[in-house]
Design a protein around this motif. Structure first.
Motif, short mmCIF file in Angstrom:
data_model
loop_
_atom_site.label_atom_id
_atom_site.label_comp_id
_atom_site.label_asym_id
_atom_site.label_seq_id
_atom_site.Cartn_x
_atom_site.Cartn_y
_atom_site.Cartn_z
N LEU A 8 0.54 -1.32 0.46
CA LEU A 8 -0.22 -0.34 -0.22
C LEU A 8 0.89 1.07 0.15
N ASN A 9 2.23 1.02 0.68
CA ASN A 9 2.55 2.19 0.76
C ASN A 9 3.67 2.64 -0.80
N ARG A 10 3.61 1.30 -1.65
CA ARG A 10 4.26 1.58 -2.62
C ARG A 10 2.81 2.71 -3.72
N TRP A 11 1.84 2.05 -3.41
CA TRP A 11 0.58 2.70 -4.01
C TRP A 11 0.56 4.03 -4.32
N VAL A 12 0.80 4.32 -2.67
CA VAL A 12 0.68 5.66 -2.07
C VAL A 12 2.00 6.91 -2.97
N GLU A 13 2.74 5.89 -2.62
CA GLU A 13 4.09 6.94 -3.64
C GLU A 13 4.04 7.07 -5.24
N GLN A 14 3.02 6.23 -6.32
CA GLN A 14 2.98 6.05 -6.94
C GLN A 14 1.42 6.45 -7.72
N GLY A 15 0.79 6.96 -6.39
CA GLY A 15 -0.20 8.67 -6.74
C GLY A 15 -1.68 7.18 -7.10
N ARG A 16 -1.41 6.78 -6.74
CA ARG A 16 -2.82 5.15 -6.82
C ARG A 16 -3.95 5.92 -5.88
N ASP A 17 -5.16 5.46 -6.07
CA ASP A 17 -6.67 5.67 -5.59
C ASP A 17 -6.73 4.34 -4.89
N PHE A 18 -7.09 4.26 -3.83
CA PHE A 18 -7.40 2.59 -3.51
C PHE A 18 -8.46 2.41 -2.13
N ALA A 19 -9.07 1.46 -1.94
CA ALA A 19 -9.72 1.79 -0.90
C ALA A 19 -9.63 0.03 -0.56
N VAL A 20 -9.83 -0.21 1.01
CA VAL A 20 -9.01 -1.10 2.17
C VAL A 20 -10.58 -1.53 2.95
N ALA A 21 -10.62 -2.52 2.72
CA ALA A 21 -11.52 -3.77 3.38
C ALA A 21 -10.43 -4.32 4.90
N THR A 22 -10.87 -3.96 5.96
CA THR A 22 -10.24 -4.20 7.40
C THR A 22 -11.10 -4.80 7.87
N VAL A 23 -10.31 -5.90 8.61
CA VAL A 23 -11.64 -6.93 9.32
C VAL A 23 -11.33 -6.75 10.45
#
Length: 448
Positions: A8-23
């Motif tokens: 996820l840190n790589r996604w942030v650095e790449q400027g990607r939008d994402f959604a995260v589902a957490t238990v």
């Protein structure tokens, strides 16, 4: 989500939008524990898991929807649902999942990004998010780090360090199972040993100080709520725990309650193997597989070499008891004594059995065990201290080879850590998962 922090840190650095589902909470035989996460980016790429496959399809769609509408949602899956067989946990468990969009421009993104960066670097950090409460607060977050750490959550101790610097962010403790009652519900009983040292300036951007550390972000509600949750999250972090707590909207135990999920990320636990023998080489490999940071210690330089132990994180040439006197251990540390030589074993075990570590095991025949115990009694080791010693080390698997013996030792460590019996599950009527769990009361439902 900190279990997939590196990706996820790589996604942030790449400027990607994402959604995260957490238990958030589990009950029954749900396969994943609180903190486990699945993330989906705007292109539909998915990483992680929340259920081992049982509800992944439905959660994937919830993530896509959150990316589209920007709303956080809490959903329950399991045998209590009318459509449990279609999208629920057919193994019979119940699982509550928080889905949070993390898009460029979203208020929560900088806070989550800070937590991901710290966890990905191997630093100790805690991420607190509101799970239930007023709709405008759900999904909001703050990230906590302790005093004596840099902006990535790594320790800044001026004292001599043993070389133990965690490189991962995976918690090994048990996890919290639900939202019963008021107060905090944590996930394990092991102290991580990462309390901040000293009073260094944090150096964090946009951070706020509290008694034991610093936090970034906030919930945008009563200021006392931020300070109280930061202090509670700091306590979770000190113990390496992931779980939930309930607290009033103004930071007290009174008033309308909010449910807050606290995820802790601490460096991997230590495994220290004493005795650079062939069995140790196999145990090092198994220890790494179980995500321990593994140190091999032996007083004999001809045996304690990188060539013999290429997978070890650290190789120490020193008398075992002297090394144990100066190195850092905590309540997650496991000590495996494979020397089975009295001149090494006795001074080492005399010290080890008095330390607050998770496991102490010693190799040797039953005759060696009896002789070693007699020698330990002679140097003042009490019967209560001797009762902590796992000797002969390992479970009875009929092991012969170094690899089989390493598996036997690892199995005993896992059983001790998780409360397992070590007997075959076939025909047994004991729980498969021994983590303390209970079904969350009532249906939490969906919140936006």
């Amino acid at each position: 989500m900190l279990d997939i922090a590196e990706e996820l840190n790589r996604w942030v650095e790449q400027g990607r939008d994402f959604a995260v589902a957490t238990v958030v909470a589990v009950g029954g035989s749900a396969p994943r524990r609180p903190g486990a996460a699945l993330a989906v980016d705007a292109d539909g790429t998915a990483i992680g898991s929340v259920s081992g496959g049982c509800v992944e399809g439905a959660v994937y769609e919830l993530c896509r929807q959150a990316l589209e509408d920007g709303e956080s949602v809490l959903e329950r899956f399991g045998y209590s649902d009318d459509d449990a067989f279609a999208v629920g946990l057919t193994c019979g468990g119940v699982i509550d999942i928080l889905v949070t969009p993390v898009r460029v421009g979203d208020r929560v993104r900088p806070v989550i990004a800070a937590g991901l960066a710290a966890a990905a670097s191997g630093g100790a950090t805690a991420l607190a998010r509101i799970v239930t409460g007023p709709a405008d607060l759900v999904g909001r977050a703050l990230v906590v780090r302790r005093r004596g750490t840099d902006e990535n959550g790594s320790r800044m101790s001026a004292s001599r360090d043993s070389g133990f610097q965690g490189r991962g962010s995976h918690d090994s403790g048990s996890h919290d199972s639900g939202f019963q009652g008021r107060g905090s519900h944590d996930s394990g009983s092991h102290d991580s040993g990462f309390q901040g040292r000293g009073s260094y300036d944090s150096g964090f951007r946009n951070s706020t100080s509290y008694d034991s550390g610093f936090y970034e972000g906030g919930f945008g509600a009563h200021p006392e709520l931020d300070r109280t949750v930061a202090a509670e999250a700091g306590a979770f972090l000190d113990a390496g725990r992931t779980g939930t707590l309930e607290i009033g909207e103004q930071g007290s135990r009174c008033g309308a309650p909010l449910t807050v999920l606290v995820e802790s990320s601490v460096p991997p636990p230590r495994m220290i193997v004493f005795g650079a023998i062939d069995f140790a080489s196999a145990l090092v490999r198994v220890g790494k597989f179980l995500n321990y940071r593994v140190t091999v210690c032996d007083a004999r330089p001809v045996f304690a070499t990188e060539a013999r132990f290429p997978e070890a994180d650290e190789i120490v040439v020193e008398w075992p008891h002297r090394y144990l006197e100066r190195t850092e251990v905590d309540a997650r540390t496991v000590l495996c004594v494979l020397t089975h030589d009295a001149k090494f074993d006795v001074p080492l075990l005399r010290l080890a059995l008095r330390l607050p570590v998770a496991y102490v095991g010693a190799m040797g025949s039953r005759r060696t065990h009896l002789d070693r115990n007699a020698r330990l009694r002679e140097v003042g080791v009490t019967e209560l201290e001797l009762a902590r010693l796992r000797s002969p080390i390992g479970l009875d698997l009929g092991a012969r080879t170094p690899e089989e013996t390493a598996l036997s030792i690892a199995a005993e460590i896992v059983a001790d850590r998780r409360g397992g019996s070590g007997v075959s599950l076939t025909g047994a009527h004991t729980p498969i998962h021994h983590d303390a769990s209970s079904v969350p009361t009532g249906r939490i439902g969906s919140v936006a």
